[in-house]
Enzyme design. Structure first.
Site, mmCIF file in Angstrom:
data_model
loop_
_atom_site.group_PDB
_atom_site.id
_atom_site.type_symbol
_atom_site.label_atom_id
_atom_site.label_comp_id
_atom_site.label_asym_id
_atom_site.label_seq_id
_atom_site.Cartn_x
_atom_site.Cartn_y
_atom_site.Cartn_z
ATOM 1 N N ASP A 55 -1.593 -9.495 -4.026
ATOM 2 C CA ASP A 55 -0.299 -8.844 -4.254
ATOM 3 C C ASP A 55 -0.513 -7.455 -4.874
ATOM 4 O O ASP A 55 0.256 -7.034 -5.739
ATOM 5 C CB ASP A 55 0.610 -9.708 -5.130
ATOM 6 N N HIS B 223 2.315 -15.874 -3.341
ATOM 7 C CA HIS B 223 2.030 -15.898 -4.794
ATOM 8 C C HIS B 223 2.744 -17.021 -5.559
ATOM 9 O O HIS B 223 3.600 -16.773 -6.403
ATOM 10 C CB HIS B 223 2.296 -14.557 -5.451
ATOM 11 N N HIS C 225 1.635 0.862 -9.400
ATOM 12 C CA HIS C 225 2.619 1.809 -9.930
ATOM 13 C C HIS C 225 1.854 2.750 -10.858
ATOM 14 O O HIS C 225 0.847 2.346 -11.449
ATOM 15 C CB HIS C 225 3.709 1.076 -10.729
ATOM 16 N N ASN D 26 8.001 -3.397 2.051
ATOM 17 C CA ASN D 26 8.875 -2.652 1.125
ATOM 18 C C ASN D 26 8.370 -1.231 0.890
ATOM 19 O O ASN D 26 8.197 -0.791 -0.237
ATOM 20 C CB ASN D 26 9.073 -3.413 -0.186
ATOM 21 N N HIS E 190 8.746 -14.609 -0.547
ATOM 22 C CA HIS E 190 8.674 -14.352 -1.992
ATOM 23 C C HIS E 190 9.815 -15.181 -2.574
ATOM 24 O O HIS E 190 10.980 -14.837 -2.415
ATOM 25 C CB HIS E 190 8.858 -12.864 -2.286
ATOM 26 N N PHE F 213 0.806 -1.223 0.000
ATOM 27 C CA PHE F 213 0.000 0.000 0.000
ATOM 28 C C PHE F 213 0.844 1.280 0.000
ATOM 29 O O PHE F 213 0.322 2.375 0.107
ATOM 30 C CB PHE F 213 -1.011 -0.022 1.147
#
Ligand code: DOR
Length: 442
Positions: A307, A236, A311, A100, A182, A69
């Site tokens: 996920d 994922h 962008h 991140n 991941h 987010f």
């Protein structure tokens, strides 16, 4: 749309914890489900807000266990307010967010900052992973509240990338909280990046970060999880090979998730939406789609995450490989999956399990993921009879696009309820609602 302490949902098609449906009423008080019956007689009291749910289906609110987010630090892409509005519209009542951001969420202080920001501006319930780096072990062990430790074994630059087995071993062997990985092998990706350097067709992304890169990292994570008997969640999952690996040997303490885009999109999407189809791990082949679906139906894959990784269109317009990886998802995930259910690929009850019940169970989130007396009133009323396309201009995510634009979907949220408060109703957001910090049982 008042945020009453008492709410009555009338004539809904209610999903039962056993997977069956019954038509009836649900009474909610002080954020909890207090009564469920075919017909509830309540004293006429103007403080009870009634919702006529005739023809609508009531499901537990979606818990999306993997989102990005962007706040703090990357708010030009998304922030906790815009993302939580998108959640409310998509029927997502709780989310687990990734570390991140800037600064990275690798300390208790950074975690507290996200919790404080969310208390001020987040319309749905929230939880935040703590990110593993090579040198923050004490915070990894003690951070609270958090669903677990996130390890990027590839696809990340900077201190969140853990590419040394010795460091992985240290993290897996210390403490007991869940580790979410991941899984992509950084050495293989690095080598293939050189091999395919200079190719600007975004389709090369799926060749560079190929199935083998994902498989190798997942094999390593599984091996360490077995060695140290450590709770492991594989984020994922994207390849047929990984699904087959888990089908053969999946310890009871291991879970895995898949995204709607890895089920429903494949490398052909590069031809139509180019870099908008670029994500990590990348989209795969139609064969991978089919094997992942079967693994989900068979319980090899436990649940679904989006996920959500927005962008801006400007960022995505840069030529590959400068275009960033990631796509938004919280606004479309439930409708995408319910459309699959209505079209016969799975059942509505399975979708609710994959998008709520199984997530609450895996992350040990108490009182969520079911419509039952005493449970939190995090609910979504969906319309399984009407189709409407995904339209860019209607999206609430700040990035303003979807890889599923133009897809004609059913099962859209009509009303979303967070802690007994109506946060979304017939196209309108109630921006006064606030979610709560999620708790995670040990
Ligand atoms: O495609 C992705 N984008 N995958 C990730 O794991 C990270 C994400 C991001 O933050 O942009």
């Amino acid at each position: 749309m008042p945020s009453d302490s008492s709410l009555l949902i009338r004539h809904a098609q209610i999903l039962q914890p056993d997977g069956g449906f019954r038509v009836g009423d649900v009474h909610i008080q002080d954020g909890k489900i207090v009564r469920i019956a075919s017909h509830l007689e309540l004293p006429s009291d103007r403080s009870i807000h009634e919702i006529d749910a005739t023809g609508l289906t009531l499901l537990p609110g979606v818990i999306d266990p993997q989102v990005h987010f962007r706040e703090p630090g990357l708010e030009h892409k998304e922030d906790l307010f815009t993302a939580s509005c998108a959640c409310a519209k998509g029927g997502v009542t709780s989310f687990l967010e990734m570390p991140n951001t800037r600064p990275l969420t690798t300390t208790q202080a950074a975690l507290d900052d996200k919790l404080q920001r969310s208390a001020q501006k987040c319309l749905v319930n929230y939880g935040f992973f703590i990110g593993a780096t090579a040198d923050v072990l004490p915070d990894l062990l003690d951070a609270n509240p958090t669903p677990g430790i996130k390890i990027f074994m590839g696809s990340m630059h900077g201190p969140l990338l853990i590419d040394q087995e010795t460091v992985l071993k240290k993290i897996f062997s210390t403490g007991s909280r869940l580790i979410a990985v991941h899984a992509e092998d950084p050495a293989r990706i690095q080598q293939r990046r050189q091999q395919f350097a200079g190719i600007a067709d975004p389709a090369i992304h799926s060749q560079i970060q190929d199935n083998q890169a994902a498989l190798q990292a997942t094999q390593l994570a599984l091996r360490l999880s077995q060695q140290y008997q450590r709770r492991l969640h594989i984020l994922h999952l994207s390849t047929a090979e990984e699904a087959e690996l888990l089908r053969q040997d999946k310890p009871a303490w291991v879970t895995a998730e898949v995204t709607p885009q890895h089920l429903l999109l494949n490398t052909s999407a590069y031809e139509t939406i180019a870099t908008l189809a670029q994500m990590n791990p990348p989209l795969r082949s139609p064969h991978d789609n089919a094997v992942l679906w079967q693994a989900l139906l068979d319980g090899v894959i436990d649940f679904i995450a989006t996920d959500h990784a927005p962008h801006t269109l400007e960022e995505k317009a840069q030529p590959y490989p400068n275009s960033p990886s990631g796509m938004p998802g919280v606004e479309t995930s439930l409708a995408l999956m319910l459309t699959q259910a209505v079209q016969g690929r799975c059942t509505v009850a399975q979708v609710a399990n994959w998008m709520s019940t199984a997530v609450a169970k895996a992350y040990r989130i108490p009182n969520k993921g079911a419509i039952a007396i005493g449970y939190d009133a995090d609910l979504v009323l969906v319309d399984l009879n009407t189709y409407r396309p995904v339209r860019r201009e209607e999206l609430l995510t700040k990035c303003g696009w979807s890889p599923f634009e133009g897809w004609n979907l059913t099962g859209w949220a009509v009303v979303t309820i967070v802690g007994g408060q109506v946060v979304y109703e017939h196209g309108k957001i109630n921006a006064d609602v606030r979610g709560q910090a999620l708790r995670f049982d040990a």
